[in-house]
Design a protein around this motif. Structure first.
Motif, PDB file in Angstrom:
ATOM      1  N   ILE A  11       0.858  -1.182   0.000  1.00 17.96           N
ATOM      2  CA  ILE A  11       0.000   0.000   0.000  1.00 17.96           C
ATOM      3  C   ILE A  11       0.890   1.226   0.000  1.00 17.96           C
ATOM      4  O   ILE A  11       1.667   1.444   0.929  1.00 17.96           O
ATOM      5  N   SER A  12       0.802   2.022  -1.062  1.00 12.59           N
ATOM      6  CA  SER A  12       1.616   3.230  -1.134  1.00 12.59           C
ATOM      7  C   SER A  12       0.905   4.429  -0.532  1.00 12.59           C
ATOM      8  O   SER A  12       1.548   5.405  -0.145  1.00 12.59           O
ATOM      9  N   LYS A  13      -0.434   4.396  -0.461  1.00 10.30           N
ATOM     10  CA  LYS A  13      -1.181   5.507   0.140  1.00 10.30           C
ATOM     11  C   LYS A  13      -2.504   4.992   0.671  1.00 10.30           C
ATOM     12  O   LYS A  13      -3.189   4.201   0.010  1.00 10.30           O
ATOM     13  N   LEU A  14      -2.865   5.415   1.877  1.00 10.80           N
ATOM     14  CA  LEU A  14      -4.126   5.043   2.497  1.00 10.80           C
ATOM     15  C   LEU A  14      -4.836   6.326   2.906  1.00 10.80           C
ATOM     16  O   LEU A  14      -4.260   7.160   3.608  1.00 10.80           O
ATOM     17  N   VAL A  15      -6.077   6.496   2.454  1.00 11.98           N
ATOM     18  CA  VAL A  15      -6.831   7.716   2.729  1.00 11.98           C
ATOM     19  C   VAL A  15      -8.145   7.348   3.410  1.00 11.98           C
ATOM     20  O   VAL A  15      -8.938   6.573   2.869  1.00 11.98           O
ATOM     21  N   VAL A  16      -8.365   7.875   4.602  1.00 13.92           N
ATOM     22  CA  VAL A  16      -9.646   7.699   5.302  1.00 13.92           C
ATOM     23  C   VAL A  16     -10.561   8.826   4.845  1.00 13.92           C
ATOM     24  O   VAL A  16     -10.422   9.970   5.285  1.00 13.92           O
ATOM     25  N   CYS A  17     -11.479   8.507   3.946  1.00 17.38           N
ATOM     26  CA  CYS A  17     -12.370   9.519   3.380  1.00 17.38           C
ATOM     27  C   CYS A  17     -13.476   9.914   4.347  1.00 17.38           C
ATOM     28  O   CYS A  17     -13.870  11.078   4.413  1.00 17.38           O
ATOM     29  N   SER A  18     -13.979   8.928   5.091  1.00 14.05           N
ATOM     30  CA  SER A  18     -15.050   9.140   6.053  1.00 14.05           C
ATOM     31  C   SER A  18     -15.051   7.954   7.011  1.00 14.05           C
ATOM     32  O   SER A  18     -14.315   6.986   6.797  1.00 14.05           O
ATOM     33  N   PRO A  19     -15.865   7.987   8.075  1.00 11.72           N
ATOM     34  CA  PRO A  19     -15.937   6.827   8.976  1.00 11.72           C
ATOM     35  C   PRO A  19     -16.379   5.545   8.274  1.00 11.72           C
ATOM     36  O   PRO A  19     -16.168   4.456   8.799  1.00 11.72           O
ATOM     37  N   ASN A  20     -16.968   5.681   7.066  1.00 16.13           N
ATOM     38  CA  ASN A  20     -17.480   4.513   6.359  1.00 16.13           C
ATOM     39  C   ASN A  20     -16.732   4.202   5.064  1.00 16.13           C
ATOM     40  O   ASN A  20     -17.152   3.320   4.313  1.00 16.13           O
ATOM     41  N   LEU A  21     -15.633   4.897   4.799  1.00 14.21           N
ATOM     42  CA  LEU A  21     -14.966   4.685   3.525  1.00 14.21           C
ATOM     43  C   LEU A  21     -13.456   4.917   3.647  1.00 14.21           C
ATOM     44  O   LEU A  21     -13.019   5.956   4.148  1.00 14.21           O
ATOM     45  N   ALA A  23      -9.886   4.478   1.150  1.00 15.52           N
ATOM     46  CA  ALA A  23      -9.343   4.244  -0.185  1.00 15.52           C
ATOM     47  C   ALA A  23      -7.846   3.990  -0.070  1.00 15.52           C
ATOM     48  O   ALA A  23      -7.180   4.508   0.831  1.00 15.52           O
ATOM     49  N   ALA A  24      -7.310   3.192  -0.990  1.00 15.22           N
ATOM     50  CA  ALA A  24      -5.883   2.875  -0.958  1.00 15.22           C
ATOM     51  C   ALA A  24      -5.346   2.751  -2.367  1.00 15.22           C
ATOM     52  O   ALA A  24      -6.057   2.341  -3.296  1.00 15.22           O
ATOM     53  N   LEU A  25      -4.074   3.143  -2.538  1.00 13.35           N
ATOM     54  CA  LEU A  25      -3.329   2.852  -3.750  1.00 13.35           C
ATOM     55  C   LEU A  25      -2.492   1.619  -3.464  1.00 13.35           C
ATOM     56  O   LEU A  25      -1.613   1.647  -2.593  1.00 13.35           O
ATOM     57  N   VAL A  26      -2.757   0.539  -4.173  1.00 12.41           N
ATOM     58  CA  VAL A  26      -2.072  -0.734  -3.930  1.00 12.41           C
ATOM     59  C   VAL A  26      -1.417  -1.180  -5.221  1.00 12.41           C
ATOM     60  O   VAL A  26      -2.045  -1.176  -6.283  1.00 12.41           O
ATOM     61  N   GLY A  27      -0.150  -1.565  -5.136  1.00 13.20           N
ATOM     62  CA  GLY A  27       0.525  -1.985  -6.355  1.00 13.20           C
ATOM     63  C   GLY A  27       1.905  -2.530  -6.107  1.00 13.20           C
ATOM     64  O   GLY A  27       2.256  -2.923  -4.994  1.00 13.20           O
ATOM     65  N   ILE A  28       2.681  -2.545  -7.174  1.00 19.53           N
ATOM     66  CA  ILE A  28       4.070  -2.989  -7.139  1.00 19.53           C
ATOM     67  C   ILE A  28       4.920  -1.859  -7.698  1.00 19.53           C
ATOM     68  O   ILE A  28       4.676  -1.374  -8.803  1.00 19.53           O
ATOM     69  N   CYS A  37     -12.742   0.141   0.569  1.00 19.14           N
ATOM     70  CA  CYS A  37     -13.332  -0.748   1.566  1.00 19.14           C
ATOM     71  C   CYS A  37     -14.003   0.084   2.641  1.00 19.14           C
ATOM     72  O   CYS A  37     -13.783   1.294   2.750  1.00 19.14           O
ATOM     73  N   GLN A  38     -14.838  -0.593   3.434  1.00 22.33           N
ATOM     74  CA  GLN A  38     -15.415   0.000   4.625  1.00 22.33           C
ATOM     75  C   GLN A  38     -14.616  -0.470   5.833  1.00 22.33           C
ATOM     76  O   GLN A  38     -14.211  -1.640   5.885  1.00 22.33           O
ATOM     77  N   PRO A  39     -14.351   0.390   6.803  1.00 21.41           N
ATOM     78  CA  PRO A  39     -13.625  -0.051   8.001  1.00 21.41           C
ATOM     79  C   PRO A  39     -14.308  -1.248   8.644  1.00 21.41           C
ATOM     80  O   PRO A  39     -15.523  -1.263   8.835  1.00 21.41           O
ATOM     81  N   GLY A  40     -13.531  -2.275   8.906  1.00 20.88           N
ATOM     82  CA  GLY A  40     -14.076  -3.498   9.495  1.00 20.88           C
ATOM     83  C   GLY A  40     -14.491  -4.543   8.489  1.00 20.88           C
ATOM     84  O   GLY A  40     -14.807  -5.679   8.867  1.00 20.88           O
ATOM     85  N   ALA A  41     -14.479  -4.191   7.201  1.00 17.74           N
ATOM     86  CA  ALA A  41     -14.864  -5.156   6.165  1.00 17.74           C
ATOM     87  C   ALA A  41     -13.785  -6.218   6.011  1.00 17.74           C
ATOM     88  O   ALA A  41     -12.629  -6.008   6.361  1.00 17.74           O
ATOM     89  N   LEU A  42     -14.166  -7.361   5.450  1.00 13.35           N
ATOM     90  CA  LEU A  42     -13.240  -8.483   5.303  1.00 13.35           C
ATOM     91  C   LEU A  42     -12.448  -8.424   4.004  1.00 13.35           C
ATOM     92  O   LEU A  42     -11.512  -9.206   3.830  1.00 13.35           O
ATOM     93  N   PRO A  88     -18.555  -0.374  -1.081  1.00 12.14           N
ATOM     94  CA  PRO A  88     -18.132   0.743  -1.930  1.00 12.14           C
ATOM     95  C   PRO A  88     -17.250   0.256  -3.068  1.00 12.14           C
ATOM     96  O   PRO A  88     -16.479  -0.692  -2.920  1.00 12.14           O
ATOM     97  N   GLN A  89     -17.377   0.906  -4.210  1.00  8.30           N
ATOM     98  CA  GLN A  89     -16.557   0.550  -5.355  1.00  8.30           C
ATOM     99  C   GLN A  89     -16.365   1.775  -6.235  1.00  8.30           C
ATOM    100  O   GLN A  89     -17.147   2.727  -6.180  1.00  8.30           O
ATOM    101  N   VAL A  90     -15.312   1.741  -7.023  1.00  6.88           N
ATOM    102  CA  VAL A  90     -15.061   2.820  -7.976  1.00  6.88           C
ATOM    103  C   VAL A  90     -16.024   2.646  -9.152  1.00  6.88           C
ATOM    104  O   VAL A  90     -16.023   1.616  -9.814  1.00  6.88           O
ATOM    105  N   SER A  91     -16.849   3.654  -9.393  1.00  2.00           N
ATOM    106  CA  SER A  91     -17.802   3.571 -10.497  1.00  2.00           C
ATOM    107  C   SER A  91     -17.276   4.258 -11.752  1.00  2.00           C
ATOM    108  O   SER A  91     -17.601   3.863 -12.871  1.00  2.00           O
ATOM    109  N   ARG A  92     -16.464   5.283 -11.558  1.00  2.00           N
ATOM    110  CA  ARG A  92     -15.942   6.013 -12.716  1.00  2.00           C
ATOM    111  C   ARG A  92     -14.735   6.831 -12.292  1.00  2.00           C
ATOM    112  O   ARG A  92     -14.679   7.340 -11.169  1.00  2.00           O
ATOM    113  N   ILE A  93     -13.760   6.953 -13.194  1.00  2.00           N
ATOM    114  CA  ILE A  93     -12.609   7.816 -12.969  1.00  2.00           C
ATOM    115  C   ILE A  93     -12.567   8.826 -14.111  1.00  2.00           C
ATOM    116  O   ILE A  93     -12.440   8.458 -15.282  1.00  2.00           O
TER     117      ILE A  93
END
Length: 256
Positions: A11-21, A23-28, A37-42, A88-93
């Motif tokens: 994980i190169s960056k982790l952003v807490v957008c809200s108590p329910n969301l 976001a992360a940049l994950v890669g190599i 993801c939502q906090p606490g999600a599996l 939550p999911q990315v719908s459009r960029i």
């Protein structure tokens, strides 16, 4: 995900957008995808058909999530809920600002100009900081070794109305920008007698050292004065002797 080698994922960056969301940049290395993801999600959610990009940074600004590419393109990430699971999911960029082309410049002495980019909110504006670095490429050409003590900084403000980056010569007389790959933030230190219009920076890129490369004995860690263009060491007594220590360097801010 399009990234196949899970053993090297980070994980190169982790952003807490809200108590329910979250976001992360994950890669190599310097290629990654945006996960939600939502906090606490599996599990995390990702759009499998989104190709990996050279994301430089990500920031939650005025209720929206933005990502910055190596080409200085500012993207807005629209988020929705999965119809079946509610996750939550990315719908459009979408592209908000198209950056100007910027290419690494190679010199005859195995040195080259590279850059790192950061997003940071300051005084209600979204800023992009471009740091230009001189890197030295060894004979093998596999890794670069940073030439100690040379960087240059340029600051741009996002003009959303005209979809462009606007160069600025100040970030505020009482504002200090703290830049790091994990976290960047603008802080007013005037109550403590610290002058503003400064940029404090860390080399904390982990896998990104494959592109820039850092000499562990001379990793950059200091402050740049925007008005004078001069550099100073944040903590002169600190001598980084291990690459692992440099990777763990991070800014710690008090809770708002």
């Amino acid at each position: 995900m399009h990234i196949k080698d899970s053993d090297k994922l980070h994980i190169s960056k982790l952003v807490v957008c809200s108590p329910n969301l979250v976001a992360a940049l994950v890669g190599i290395g310097y290629t990654s995808q945006i996960l939600m993801c939502q906090p606490g999600a599996l599990s995390w959610s990702v759009r499998a058909y989104d190709r990996c990009k050279r994301f430089e940074d990500m920031s939650f600004y005025q209720g929206k999530l933005y990502a910055l590419t190596k080409g200085e393109n500012l993207l807005v990430v629209n988020i929705s809920g999965d119809q079946s699971t509610g996750d939550p999911q990315v719908s459009r960029i979408g592209q908000v600002i198209k950056g100007d082309p910027w290419y690494s410049i190679a010199f005859t002495n195995n040195a080259m100009l590279c850059k790192k980019l950061y997003l940071v909110e300051s005084c209600g504006a979204m800023l992009m900081v471009r740091r230009t670095i001189v890197c030295r490429v060894p004979e093998s050409g596999l890794y670069g070794e940073a030439v100690a003590g040379w960087s240059a900084f340029e600051v741009f403000k996002a003009d959303f109305e005209h979809s462009r980056w606007v160069s600025v010569s100040t970030v505020g007389a009482n504002q200090v920008l703290f830049l790091g790959r994990r976290c960047s933030r603008a802080v007013s230190l005037s109550p403590y007698g610290v002058l503003g219009d400064q940029i404090s920076f860390l080399d904390d890129d982990e896998e990104n050292r494959m592109e820039y490369g850092y000499d562990k004995e001379n990793a950059s860690f200091g402050t740049y004065d925007i008005r004078s263009g001069g550099f100073s060491s944040v903590h002169p007594e600190i001598s980084w002797k291990r690459c692992d220590e440099m990777r763990l360097a991070a800014w710690l801010f008090p809770h708002d």
